[in-house]
Design a protein around this motif. Structure first.
Motif, PDB file in Angstrom:
ATOM      1  N   GLN A 273       0.810  -1.226  -0.050  1.00 59.25           N
ATOM      2  CA  GLN A 273       0.128  -0.220  -0.052  1.00 59.25           C
ATOM      3  C   GLN A 273       1.082   1.185  -0.029  1.00 59.25           C
ATOM      4  O   GLN A 273       1.951   1.170   0.603  1.00 59.25           O
ATOM      5  CB  GLN A 273      -0.780   0.046   1.206  1.00 59.25           C
ATOM      6  CG  GLN A 273      -0.198   0.264   2.654  1.00 59.25           C
ATOM      7  CD  GLN A 273      -1.212   0.602   3.523  1.00 59.25           C
ATOM      8  OE1 GLN A 273      -2.342   0.650   3.305  1.00 59.25           O
ATOM      9  NE2 GLN A 273      -0.693   0.746   4.806  1.00 59.25           N
ATOM     10  N   ASP A 274       0.354   2.341  -0.558  1.00 60.37           N
ATOM     11  CA  ASP A 274       0.963   3.615  -0.448  1.00 60.37           C
ATOM     12  C   ASP A 274      -0.114   4.417  -0.190  1.00 60.37           C
ATOM     13  O   ASP A 274      -1.181   4.633  -0.977  1.00 60.37           O
ATOM     14  CB  ASP A 274       1.383   3.995  -1.718  1.00 60.37           C
ATOM     15  CG  ASP A 274       2.002   5.406  -2.102  1.00 60.37           C
ATOM     16  OD1 ASP A 274       1.874   6.311  -1.163  1.00 60.37           O
ATOM     17  OD2 ASP A 274       2.623   5.600  -3.020  1.00 60.37           O
TER      18      ASP A 274
ATOM     19  N   VAL B 287       6.512   1.324  -8.004  1.00 59.70           N
ATOM     20  CA  VAL B 287       5.691   2.423  -7.314  1.00 59.70           C
ATOM     21  C   VAL B 287       4.350   2.396  -8.243  1.00 59.70           C
ATOM     22  O   VAL B 287       4.192   2.502  -9.317  1.00 59.70           O
ATOM     23  CB  VAL B 287       6.450   3.552  -7.867  1.00 59.70           C
ATOM     24  CG1 VAL B 287       5.748   4.906  -7.426  1.00 59.70           C
ATOM     25  CG2 VAL B 287       8.022   3.680  -7.483  1.00 59.70           C
TER      26      VAL B 287
END
Ligand code: FUB
Length: 323
Positions: free
Chosen positions: A254-255, A312
């Motif tokens: 998760q980001d 990313v």
């Protein structure tokens, strides 16, 4: 008047350039709708994605799939198989895995979220076209029993360098590998007589995936809980399809600025451009709904030693890449 016309023309030009640049990348998610566990695969000059229809278990009674020539524009192929064809399907049609063999297309799937003593598990269907319609090959599960503690779901069918087809599968924190018969109608023993080999790496939960790069076996899986924010993808590199799979690192997670619950992925390779892509699902940052999982893509990068670099997550996705 001249100035107004100039302003309008400028605005139109800006809009055109925004929409042209928007078309240059796939965007994330890749297509509309709640779709999880996306299995990407290349057939000829076309990319295909076979995902789970992400909904309440009782509503998961069909699969759609998606195809693209360039990773940017995707076409939906609705209802490639459903409960009218899989007579033993009751609910929870999960995580399809597609493969081509001898001009036929095979779709392996998990059905019924099976527990001990219940009917369900991993089934297989066949079609003349990657977009189906798929026919249930056996009319019953290929693997319906729980062996080594692995729930029979989340299969990935892998063709080894020598042409042998192995199937990695398993939920509930256990992963088995089996050898498929030539006609995919059964599993056959390994040379040592064993039918199931447990290959569970450290922290494994579900969603195994395998690919070969520069002669090495990259084994990947999901960790954490798929209903929560901490779902993630980790990997190992091995010299054999049987491991040992020593956990190297987490590469997708998760980001807080982009999305949560990122996991259950697959990898596609374009031999022409040399690029690798990870196709995965994630939950939009503003959503807490369990089934609000969407299918996304990013380019996968490696360092000089062949290690996978952390992924990313983006909203842009990837650029056009024709096969
Ligand atoms: O989508 C249903 C299940 O959720 C899959 O089988 C698991 O891997 C998890 O992604």
């Amino acid at each position: 008047m001249k100035n107004i016309t100039k302003t309008i023309l400028l605005a139109v030009a800006m809009l055109c350039s925004v929409s042209a640049s928007a078309q240059r990348t796939s965007g994330n998610p890749l297509f509309e709708g709640d779709y999880a566990d996306p299995e990407g695969i290349v057939f000829g000059k076309t990319y295909w994605i076979y995902p789970t229809f992400s909904a309440a278990y009782d509503d998961q009674l069909h699969f759609d799939c998606f195809s693209s020539k360039d990773l940017v524009k995707w076409t939906k192929h609705p209802r490639i198989i459903d409960a009218t064809e899989i007579k033993w399907l009751r609910r929870a049609l999960w995580a399809p895995a597609a493969i081509e063999k001898d001009g036929k297309y095979y779709l392996f799937f998990g059905a019924n979220d099976v527990h001990e003593g219940e009917i369900g598990g991993i089934g297989v269907a066949v079609a003349d076209n990657p977009a189906g319609p798929f026919k249930d090959l056996l009319g019953k599960p290929l693997i319906g029993e729980i062996v080594n503690g692995a729930q029979p779901i989340d299969q990935y069918v892998f063709k080894d360098k020598d042409g042998t087809h192995y199937m990695y599968y398993g939920g509930w924190r256990h992963c088995n590998v089996v050898k498929l018969a030539d006609d995919f109608r059964s599993i056959v023993p390994f040379p040592d007589g064993e039918m199931y080999k447990e290959v569970t790496p450290e922290n494994y939960v579900e969603g195994p995936f395998m690919f070969i790069r520069e002669g090495k076996y990259y084994f990947m899986w999901s960790e954490g809980g798929w209903t929560g924010p901490d779902y993630k993808v980790a990997y190992a590199i091995a010299d054999s399809p049987f491991g040992p799979f020593v956990r190297k690192d987490v590469i997708l997670q998760q980001d807080d600025k982009v999305a949560r619950g990122a996991g259950h992925h697959s990898v596609v390779h374009n031999p022409r451009s040399g690029k690798y892509y990870i196709i995965y699902h994630r939950r939009p940052i503003d959503s807490n709904k369990r089934d609000n999982r969407v299918t996304c893509i990013e380019e996968l990068h490696f360092d000089a030693e062949g290690n996978i670099l952390p992924v990313v997550m983006t909203h842009e996705g990837v650029r056009k890449d024709r096969l």
